[in-house]
Design a protein around this motif. Structure first.
Motif, PDB file in Angstrom:
ATOM      1  N   TYR A   1       0.838  -1.193   0.000  1.00 52.44           N
ATOM      2  CA  TYR A   1       0.000   0.000   0.000  1.00 52.44           C
ATOM      3  C   TYR A   1       0.874   1.245   0.000  1.00 52.44           C
ATOM      4  CZ  TYR A   1       1.040   0.536   5.009  1.00 52.44           C
ATOM      5  OH  TYR A   1       1.675   0.714   6.210  1.00 52.44           O
TER       6      TYR A   1
ATOM      7  N   ARG B   1       1.065   7.040   4.140  1.00 53.31           N
ATOM      8  CA  ARG B   1       0.955   8.494   4.081  1.00 53.31           C
ATOM      9  C   ARG B   1       1.187   9.106   5.467  1.00 53.31           C
ATOM     10  NH1 ARG B   1      -1.305  10.553  -0.492  1.00 53.31           N
ATOM     11  NH2 ARG B   1      -2.022   9.029  -2.021  1.00 53.31           N
TER      12      ARG B   1
ATOM     13  N   THR C   1       4.739  10.203   0.934  1.00 50.82           N
ATOM     14  CA  THR C   1       4.190   8.910   0.548  1.00 50.82           C
ATOM     15  C   THR C   1       5.332   7.921   0.318  1.00 50.82           C
ATOM     16  OG1 THR C   1       4.171   9.441  -1.819  1.00 50.82           O
ATOM     17  CG2 THR C   1       2.179   9.959  -0.551  1.00 50.82           C
TER      18      THR C   1
ATOM     19  N   THR D   1     -15.023   9.113   1.447  1.00 56.16           N
ATOM     20  CA  THR D   1     -14.261   8.639   0.301  1.00 56.16           C
ATOM     21  C   THR D   1     -13.872   7.193   0.550  1.00 56.16           C
ATOM     22  OG1 THR D   1     -13.303  10.835  -0.086  1.00 56.16           O
ATOM     23  CG2 THR D   1     -12.253   8.990  -1.180  1.00 56.16           C
TER      24      THR D   1
ATOM     25  N   SER E   1     -10.308   2.300  -4.441  1.00 54.25           N
ATOM     26  CA  SER E   1      -9.165   1.402  -4.661  1.00 54.25           C
ATOM     27  C   SER E   1      -9.367   0.004  -4.104  1.00 54.25           C
ATOM     28  CB  SER E   1      -7.885   2.014  -4.068  1.00 54.25           C
ATOM     29  OG  SER E   1      -7.645   3.285  -4.593  1.00 54.25           O
TER      30      SER E   1
ATOM     31  N   TYR F   1      -9.556  -2.084   0.814  1.00 57.23           N
ATOM     32  CA  TYR F   1      -9.780  -0.802   0.144  1.00 57.23           C
ATOM     33  C   TYR F   1      -9.299   0.314   1.053  1.00 57.23           C
ATOM     34  CZ  TYR F   1     -13.861  -0.196   3.210  1.00 57.23           C
ATOM     35  OH  TYR F   1     -14.687  -0.045   4.299  1.00 57.23           O
ATOM     36  N   ASP F   2      -9.275   1.541   0.541  1.00 54.56           N
ATOM     37  CA  ASP F   2      -8.901   2.660   1.407  1.00 54.56           C
ATOM     38  C   ASP F   2     -10.108   3.551   1.664  1.00 54.56           C
ATOM     39  OD1 ASP F   2      -8.845   5.038  -0.467  1.00 54.56           O
ATOM     40  OD2 ASP F   2      -7.207   3.953  -1.388  1.00 54.56           O
ATOM     41  N   ARG F   3     -10.098   4.104   2.862  1.00 55.35           N
ATOM     42  CA  ARG F   3     -11.206   4.927   3.336  1.00 55.35           C
ATOM     43  C   ARG F   3     -10.649   6.250   3.871  1.00 55.35           C
ATOM     44  NH1 ARG F   3     -16.388   4.083   5.256  1.00 55.35           N
ATOM     45  NH2 ARG F   3     -16.199   1.818   5.014  1.00 55.35           N
ATOM     46  N   GLN F   4     -11.209   7.352   3.390  1.00 57.92           N
ATOM     47  CA  GLN F   4     -10.806   8.665   3.882  1.00 57.92           C
ATOM     48  C   GLN F   4     -11.948   9.256   4.694  1.00 57.92           C
ATOM     49  OE1 GLN F   4     -10.163  12.593   1.496  1.00 57.92           O
ATOM     50  NE2 GLN F   4      -8.209  11.499   1.420  1.00 57.92           N
TER      51      GLN F   4
ATOM     52  N   SER G   1      -6.649   9.080   6.146  1.00 54.78           N
ATOM     53  CA  SER G   1      -6.808   7.952   5.233  1.00 54.78           C
ATOM     54  C   SER G   1      -6.352   6.676   5.910  1.00 54.78           C
ATOM     55  CB  SER G   1      -5.999   8.174   3.946  1.00 54.78           C
ATOM     56  OG  SER G   1      -4.627   8.323   4.232  1.00 54.78           O
TER      57      SER G   1
ATOM     58  N   LEU H   1      -6.885   1.963   5.793  1.00 53.24           N
ATOM     59  CA  LEU H   1      -7.270   0.784   5.034  1.00 53.24           C
ATOM     60  C   LEU H   1      -8.334   0.001   5.795  1.00 53.24           C
ATOM     61  CD1 LEU H   1      -3.760  -0.525   3.883  1.00 53.24           C
ATOM     62  CD2 LEU H   1      -5.213   1.232   2.823  1.00 53.24           C
TER      63      LEU H   1
ATOM     64  N   SER I   1      -3.265   4.203   1.741  1.00 55.22           N
ATOM     65  CA  SER I   1      -4.190   4.263   0.592  1.00 55.22           C
ATOM     66  C   SER I   1      -3.673   3.331  -0.497  1.00 55.22           C
ATOM     67  CB  SER I   1      -4.304   5.698   0.062  1.00 55.22           C
ATOM     68  OG  SER I   1      -3.067   6.135  -0.474  1.00 55.22           O
TER      69      SER I   1
END
Length: 457
Positions: free
Chosen positions: A188, A191, A200, A396, A399, A411-414, A426, A428, A448
């Protein structure tokens, strides 16, 4: 290392054909243990009380399993990892206050029936502190009173977590008839720092978040890591030297190399199922096209020429088709075309914009991100576009990436963070393809763009 030996037909689940004898990989050896109970029943002579359990049944009624400690110290730690793997997938219910059980004898099944267990996993650890390790493990069908699996693992002491994941995989497979995914990894984008000035780095970890390590320095922006199907290699996009391009990263040596030379920016890479090529996007004018790059010759072949933004390509598991995202009809939607290009047909027709498609390893589903009136969603549909289902929504979410048996997505979650929601965070998460068991995945810092590895050996 692969699974192992089979002591008779699995009683809880569909038949599994295993390999007998010693199998070694990465310094880990597995060997069969003799059965301590009567032989497992044949298909024509099932044991009284034996239960057939499917994944669909386990969604609504997780399988109660007793997991006594494998012993003090390292044995406790191995048991804890197995318990977390099985409980975390949502298909098993590890039981608390489990009576102790010696690994070398036939269990008192009445004791485990009394606490509602359908299965029992017992083990023993020896050699801890000497540098090498032997873990004996047996899986029992409590209702039928029979041994389902018996295996001894020998490895270095430092490899104890992988033994735990391997045992959880065996339990999953023998009870559900499908290969487990616990002995896998996730790559991944890590960040850190404030929004707008984030650092990153590529990072890799075990699927449960352990053994996290960073692969790049953070000097340049990195995006979209993707695993090679058979080699310890990752394709990703890097802004190194302010030239955004696709790179290959060798996990053993740490060596990076540019993949192909394009006039514009190259991005959104993904390997072909056989590992011989990478399909990616490259900008041209105001749009982007999809290209196939042969890894042996480095010859690139253009697959689309729509004049639109064609991106996010992903092969079907048999390598015959590619799903991708395009705005050729005015808004980003999903299309499927032949692997050699041509014949693209639109498959997304719901409300909103679609992106980041990924084909399930099973071939039966395509996962996607959708942006609509309710914000961001992650869903799945069949390859012809039918049967669309939304699995999760959020401020959000994007991915998605399938685990190698196709049952779970990472997936990633913001989310909004900070005073008044001025900042963003952000992270996972994972979710079952049935839309249940949505839970966060721990990382040392924000994350992310996750990608799930294939099976390990």
């Amino acid at each position: 290392m692969s699974v192992i030996s089979t002591l008779g037909r699995p009683i809880l689940g569909r038949p599994i054909i295993g390999r007998r004898g010693l199998i070694a990989s990465a310094g880990l050896v597995a060997s069969p243990l003799s059965a301590l109970a009567r032989q497992a029943p044949t298909p024509g002579n099932p044991a009284p009380g034996a239960a057939e359990i499917t994944v669909d049944q386990a969604h609504s009624a997780p399988i109660p399993i007793a997991l006594p400690s494998f012993g003090p110290g390292l044995g406790d730690q191995i048991t804890a990892v197995i318990t977390a793997d099985l409980g975390g997938c949502g298909l098993f219910r590890p039981l608390g206050a489990v009576p102790p059980q010696a690994a070398g004898g036939v269990p008192d099944f009445a004791t485990y029936k009394a606490i509602g267990a359908q299965a029992l996993a017992v083990g023993d650890v020896s050699g801890a502190g000497s540098g090498s390790l032997r873990v004996e493990f047996r899986l029992w069908d409590v209702l039928a009173g029979q041994q389902i699996q018996g295996t001894a693992y020998t490895t270095t002491e430092a490899n104890w977590r992988r033994i735990a994941h391997k045992i959880a995989d065996v339990i999953y497979q023998r009870m559900l008839g499908e290969r487990g995914y616990f002995d896998t990894r996730i790559c991944y984008v890590a960040r850190s720092g404030p929004r707008g000035r984030q650092v990153t780095r590529l990072a890799i970890m075990d699927q449960d978040g352990a053994n996290n390590r960073y692969l790049t320095s953070g000097r340049w922006l990195v995006l979209t890591p993707r695993f090679h199907p058979t080699r310890d290699e990752i394709a990703f996009m890097s802004y190194a030297n302010n030239r955004p391009r696709v790179y290959l990263f060798d996990l053993a040596s740490g060596r990076e190399q540019v993949l192909g030379e394009f006039h514009g920016i190259s991005f959104a890479p993904r390997f072909s199922p056989d590992g011989s090529a990478v399909v990616l996007s490259a900008t041209r004018g105001g749009g982007s096209d999809i290209y196939r790059v042969d890894l042996a010759s480095r010859v690139s072949t253009q697959l689309t020429d729509s004049g639109a933004i064609d991106t996010s390509p992903c092969y079907s598991p048999d390598g015959s088709q590619i799903v991708f995202n395009s705005d050729r009809d005015g808004s980003p939607q999903l299309y499927v075309m032949a692997a050699g290009g041509g014949g693209a047909r639109r498959i997304s027709f719901g409300s909103g914009q679609y992106g980041s498609p990924v084909w399930s390893p099973r071939g039966d589903l395509i996962a996607f991100t959708r942006i609509g009136g309710a914000g961001f969603s992650i869903g799945v549909m069949q390859p012809d576009g039918s049967g669309e289902r939304i699995l999760t929504q959020g401020f959000t979410v994007e991915s998605p990436s399938f685990c190698p048996n196709g049952r779970v997505l990472v997936y990633d979650r913001q989310t909004r963070a900070g005073a008044g929601g001025a900042g963003f965070s952000s992270s996972l998460a994972t979710i079952d393809i049935a839309g249940f068991n949505d839970h966060p995945l721990r990382t040392p810092e924000g994350g992310s763009g996750p990608a799930w590895s294939p099976f390990n050996g």
